[in-house]
Write a protein that holds these residues in place. Structure first.
Motif, PDB file in Angstrom:
ATOM      1  N   LEU A 158      -8.893   0.163   0.221  1.00 24.02           N
ATOM      2  CA  LEU A 158      -7.681   0.741   0.815  1.00 24.02           C
ATOM      3  C   LEU A 158      -6.566   0.865  -0.225  1.00 24.02           C
ATOM      4  N   ILE A 159      -6.418  -0.151  -1.047  1.00 27.00           N
ATOM      5  CA  ILE A 159      -5.384  -0.111  -2.095  1.00 27.00           C
ATOM      6  C   ILE A 159      -5.710   1.006  -3.089  1.00 27.00           C
TER       7      ILE A 159
ATOM      8  N   GLY B 152      -6.186   1.341  -8.805  1.00 28.90           N
ATOM      9  CA  GLY B 152      -6.017   0.722  -7.490  1.00 28.90           C
ATOM     10  C   GLY B 152      -7.148  -0.231  -7.152  1.00 28.90           C
TER      11      GLY B 152
ATOM     12  N   GLY C 151      -6.556  -4.032  -6.516  1.00 31.74           N
ATOM     13  CA  GLY C 151      -6.955  -4.567  -5.207  1.00 31.74           C
ATOM     14  C   GLY C 151      -7.858  -5.779  -5.340  1.00 31.74           C
TER      15      GLY C 151
ATOM     16  N   HIS D 102      -3.817  -0.679   7.485  1.00 31.48           N
ATOM     17  CA  HIS D 102      -3.806  -2.111   7.169  1.00 31.48           C
ATOM     18  C   HIS D 102      -3.506  -2.930   8.429  1.00 31.48           C
TER      19      HIS D 102
ATOM     20  N   PHE E  40      -1.149   4.196   5.245  1.00 27.09           N
ATOM     21  CA  PHE E  40      -1.905   3.072   4.681  1.00 27.09           C
ATOM     22  C   PHE E  40      -1.436   1.742   5.273  1.00 27.09           C
ATOM     23  N   GLU E  41      -0.179   1.687   5.667  1.00 29.78           N
ATOM     24  CA  GLU E  41       0.314   0.483   6.343  1.00 29.78           C
ATOM     25  C   GLU E  41      -0.258   0.422   7.764  1.00 29.78           C
TER      26      GLU E  41
ATOM     27  N   SER F  50       2.785   7.989   3.126  1.00 29.82           N
ATOM     28  CA  SER F  50       2.464   6.644   2.615  1.00 29.82           C
ATOM     29  C   SER F  50       2.240   5.631   3.730  1.00 29.82           C
TER      30      SER F  50
ATOM     31  N   ARG G 140       0.817  -1.217   0.000  1.00 26.45           N
ATOM     32  CA  ARG G 140       0.000   0.000   0.000  1.00 26.45           C
ATOM     33  C   ARG G 140       0.852   1.268   0.000  1.00 26.45           C
TER      34      ARG G 140
ATOM     35  N   ALA H 268      -4.818   4.280  -1.467  1.00 26.86           N
ATOM     36  CA  ALA H 268      -3.365   4.487  -1.449  1.00 26.86           C
ATOM     37  C   ALA H 268      -2.896   5.053  -2.792  1.00 26.86           C
ATOM     38  N   CYS H 269      -3.446   4.529  -3.878  1.00 29.95           N
ATOM     39  CA  CYS H 269      -3.080   5.021  -5.220  1.00 29.95           C
ATOM     40  C   CYS H 269      -3.597   6.447  -5.429  1.00 29.95           C
TER      41      CYS H 269
ATOM     42  N   THR I 242       1.370   4.246  -3.050  1.00 32.11           N
ATOM     43  CA  THR I 242       1.255   5.697  -2.872  1.00 32.11           C
ATOM     44  C   THR I 242       2.482   6.407  -3.452  1.00 32.11           C
TER      45      THR I 242
END
Lengths: 324, 324
Positions: free
Chosen positions: A174-175, A200, A204, A77, A73-74, A70, A48, A178-179, A52
């Motif tokens: 979420l993916i 994304g 995903g 997750h 997003f981790e 970035s 993820r 992130a994009c 980004t």
């Protein structure tokens, strides 16, 4: 591009993402840091945050502060992984004991809340309302997806559309965010933002469909997860869903009885795999993942060709061949 | 001001807060709305949104959009109640079955996540970064407080300072944020913001200390909770903490053995209450709450006297005499 070349092309970014993860302000409560560290540094792929960073670069944004953003997003997750651990009662995660087995359900829930709060805090510190809108909309979708997955757990009448809706919310949202946020940081047009979001989203979906496939066909030592967990838990994913719709009455009945086995053995799972194989359920699932990858790429190709686009393209295609 | 006059003075605001709670965008997942409704409309006092509305008004802000913002604090509160239910394993909440007993731990955790995400979404929609900073900082403190409470659960060597730190994070931080955000909406100076924050902090401490007292001395039919729950769970709150520090060696030993009784009876609890009473542990606790109320009022008195300040003053004093 083979796996080694791909890994070497992203090595520098991954290093900076790890550094940014380590630089996030720690909690004053040491125990929270201990659990957070366990889940955040458990060999995650960093897909993820990497998306980004790469999507921002694709749009011409080169500022190093992208790494700081970035990692939110981790964090998001990781927060969902902790709550998932408790909800699923999973024994292992990425080849190590699941957090709730080490620290108990209570602490695992609460540290999940902390990581979630920390992720939102990172988004606020960025000071960009478009980012915040995307992130909060995504967290709403994700929590809805988790609830839907729970409600659908043993729903063998699930349609493919309903399955896709759940995996969109649970994983692809979420993916996709992130994009999109990479693009927002680069200040792109609405049209480009939408392209990144759709890129994304399809990536995903391909990712989750492949995950569901690996739960049947993966090798435990490679995936770091137990194989057959979804089936043993009665979770209905695409290979099973497709087969239930295609099978003869007697095979369908047999498959359902295997699924409802309250103490499934290795043999139960092996027989289920055989039936799914017979109806080409795995083949169909792989094709569905391929279709999503092609859709993802079609949105990527709106951007002009350059090394970053090539890298994103390879990363997207790699989703299909990954073993974990 | 007696209870009836107080209630009538806030009746109009409470009505508008209920309307704003009902007007928050629902989920597309009916089950989420069902659980949310159960926890949000379970007879909560609406203390947090009410404080936002009144603090904004105290600072001259009269716009009706304050109600829309104010409910985010009720959403955050409800989210923590759901996760608390699971963490504590409580059987009842506000005189009704706790959510996890109706829908199971899994759904309760996930709907908690949803309510939390919804609260943040409301904050984002307001479009004010100061509000967002306060809210995200508060959610971090709250999750830390919950973890600390869990870690301290049977820590009989807890100091009063550590106790205060936990209840600040767990309860007072959110009440403080609700007050401060009222001021932010009114666009007050940093000094006034700090006064509102401190007012809320001390009010929140008084509120939680009284809550901990009611867990010993309340009447179940009035509080809607089981009495003696904290003690039976081995949770160390102020009445017990104070007594453990004051008691003779033999009374201390006895109290600790009662606390560690794995199957505490009504008699166990009664005897513990007697020991605490003997050392004036309840009296001391009540005095500590009174001190916090006085500190809260001292910050309130920085604002010029008007009907809203009178109302806030009465509300603050009412904390001490409330029965639930």
């Amino acid at each position: 591009m083979d796996k080694e070349r791909l890994l070497s092309a992203i090595a520098e970014d991954l290093k900076k993402i790890e550094a940014a993860l380590g630089a996030v302000q720690a909690s004053q409560v040491p125990f929270i840091n201990e659990v957070s560290h366990y889940i955040l540094f458990a060999g995650g792929k960093r897909l993820r945050p990497l998306l980004t960073v790469l999507c921002a670069r694709l749009c011409g944004y080169e500022d190093e502060q992208i790494y700081r953003l970035s990692v939110l997003f981790e964090y998001l997750h990781a927060a969902t992984l902790l709550h998932d651990d408790v909800v699923d009662g999973a024994e292992f995660r990425r080849g190590r004991k699941a957090a709730h087995n080490l620290w108990g359900n209570q602490a695992t829930i609460l540290v999940g809340d902390y990581l979630y709060a920390r992720a939102l805090r990172i988004a606020v510190e960025e000071g960009n309302f478009d980012i915040l809108k995307v992130v909060t909309q995504t967290t709403l979708l994700m929590s809805e997806g988790e609830v839907l997955q729970l409600l659908n757990c043993d729903n063998t009448g699930l349609t493919e559309k309903e399955y896709e809706d759940v995996i969109f919310r649970k994983t692809a949202a979420l993916i996709s965010a992130a994009c999109e946020c990479g693009g927002i940081m680069a200040g792109v047009s609405d049209k480009e933002r939408e392209a990144l979001r759709e890129f994304g989203r399809h990536l995903g979906l391909a990712f989750q469909i492949t995950d569901d496939l690996l739960d049947y066909l993966g090798v435990s030592e490679e995936t770091g997860k137990d194989i057959g967990t979804d089936f043993k838990e009665g979770k209905v994913t695409l290979p099973l869903l497709y087969t239930l719709n295609q099978a003869s009455e007697s095979d369908r009945t047999r498959l359902l009885s295997l699924l409802r086995d309250t103490e499934p053995s290795r043999e139960t799972f092996r027989e289920a795999v055989e039936i799914i194989n017979h109806y080409r359920g795995f083949e169909y699932t792989r094709q569905r993942a391929e279709v999503e990858v092609e859709k993802a790429l079609s949105h990527l190709f709106l951007f002009s060709q350059n090394p970053t686009r090539d890298l994103l393209e390879n990363l997207t295609r790699y989703i299909l061949v990954r073993r974990k």
